[in-house]
Scaffold this active site. Structure first.
Site, PDB file in Angstrom:
ATOM      1  CG  ASP A  67      57.257 -12.674  24.823  1.00 13.51           C
ATOM      2  OD1 ASP A  67      58.119 -12.084  25.058  1.00 13.51           O
ATOM      3  OD2 ASP A  67      56.407 -13.529  25.520  1.00 13.51           O
ATOM      4  CG  ASN A 131      47.724 -19.003  29.773  1.00 13.19           C
ATOM      5  OD1 ASN A 131      48.760 -19.198  29.731  1.00 13.19           O
ATOM      6  ND2 ASN A 131      46.923 -17.980  29.384  1.00 13.19           N
ATOM      7  CG  HIS A 133      51.478 -17.792  27.963  1.00 24.57           C
ATOM      8  ND1 HIS A 133      50.698 -16.572  28.225  1.00 24.57           N
ATOM      9  CD2 HIS A 133      52.608 -17.748  28.924  1.00 24.57           C
ATOM     10  CE1 HIS A 133      51.431 -15.901  29.010  1.00 24.57           C
ATOM     11  NE2 HIS A 133      52.598 -16.629  29.247  1.00 24.57           N
ATOM     12  CD  GLU A 138      47.892 -15.717  26.296  1.00 25.68           C
ATOM     13  OE1 GLU A 138      48.355 -16.753  26.928  1.00 25.68           O
ATOM     14  OE2 GLU A 138      47.720 -14.640  26.899  1.00 25.68           O
TER      15      GLU A 138
END
Ligand code: PGA
Length: 235
Positions: A67, A131, A133, A138
């Site tokens: 990313d 979380n 991810h 996400e």
């Protein structure tokens, strides 16, 4: 999924770097998927140290980063381009032309095509967000997703803000490899370390596969090594 619980962050990084270096020794033309963030920093440091000592060449290695932020220049100190240069690329003999980032392939299917044209990712390195991810996929990202622009969640923006002096500078958008793209890798190593990853690790180990927890899809991949340290599971 094979799970290894190591003593601490250093031991996780040692094991990860050994796995990666062994894969490069076996296949000097390997295609690597690379993660950024604080978790893989020491792994890259050990790989760079090994290069200095043993000169295992990266000349034929190709890399695809997971990313990159949108809205930051590649030269910005906190861009993932800069992260990779600082932590690895500047310290080994990789040809920078063989290093790819998804922000250069934003149109649908372009990053996947580039990966395919280079033979597919042999080994993907992943971290996990608090979380759940993977990359910047996400919670509630589709398991079928490909490389695309995404909005970052509040949790991720808050977690990333520790790297920026000015809160306003923290990017709110990024381009990420999709979950489906990640799942095409032949082998995956997922790294997690520290108390702040306890919830994410526990969720991954105990909860069912659901896109509420993007990393959970890794249970359906046939070659995943999950390297964690004791702090991730200690009460
Ligand atoms: P971290 O990030 O390594 O900085 O904790 C991991 C991630 O968000 O994937």
């Amino acid at each position: 999924m094979q799970i290894f619980v190591e003593k601490d962050y250093n031991a996780v990084s040692e094991k990860a770097s050994e796995i990666i270096l062994n894969c490069i020794r076996e296949n000097p033309r390997i295609v690597l998927g690379l993660a950024t963030g604080s978790t893989p920093e020491k792994t890259y440091k050990l790989i760079a140290q090994n290069y200095k000592k043993n000169k295992l060449s990266f000349k034929e290695v190709k890399t695809f980063n997971l990313d990159e932020y949108l809205g930051l220049e590649n030269s910005h100190k906190q861009s993932y381009h800069s992260f990779m240069k600082k932590n690895l690329f500047n310290k080994i003999d990789i040809n920078i032309k063989n290093t790819f980032f998804p922000t250069e392939f934003i149109s649908p299917g372009k990053y996947e095509q580039q990966i395919k044209d280079n033979g597919g990712i042999d080994l993907q390195i992943l971290g996990i967000g608090r979380n759940g991810h993977i990359g910047f996929n996400e919670p509630y990202s589709s398991f079928k997703s490909k490389t695309r622009k995404v909005s970052l969640t509040k949790t991720t923006i808050k977690d990333n803000s520790r790297f920026f002096t000015n809160r306003k500078e923290v990017p709110v958008m990024a381009v990420t490899m999709g979950i489906n793209t990640i799942m095409q890798a032949k082998k995956i190593i997922l790294l997690a370390s520290g108390k702040n990853k306890q919830k994410a690790v526990l969720n991954l180990i105990t909860n069912k596969i659901s896109n509420k927890n993007p990393a959970s899809i890794l249970w359906t991949h046939k070659n995943v090594i999950f390297l964690i340290d004791k702090a991730c599971i200690k009460k």
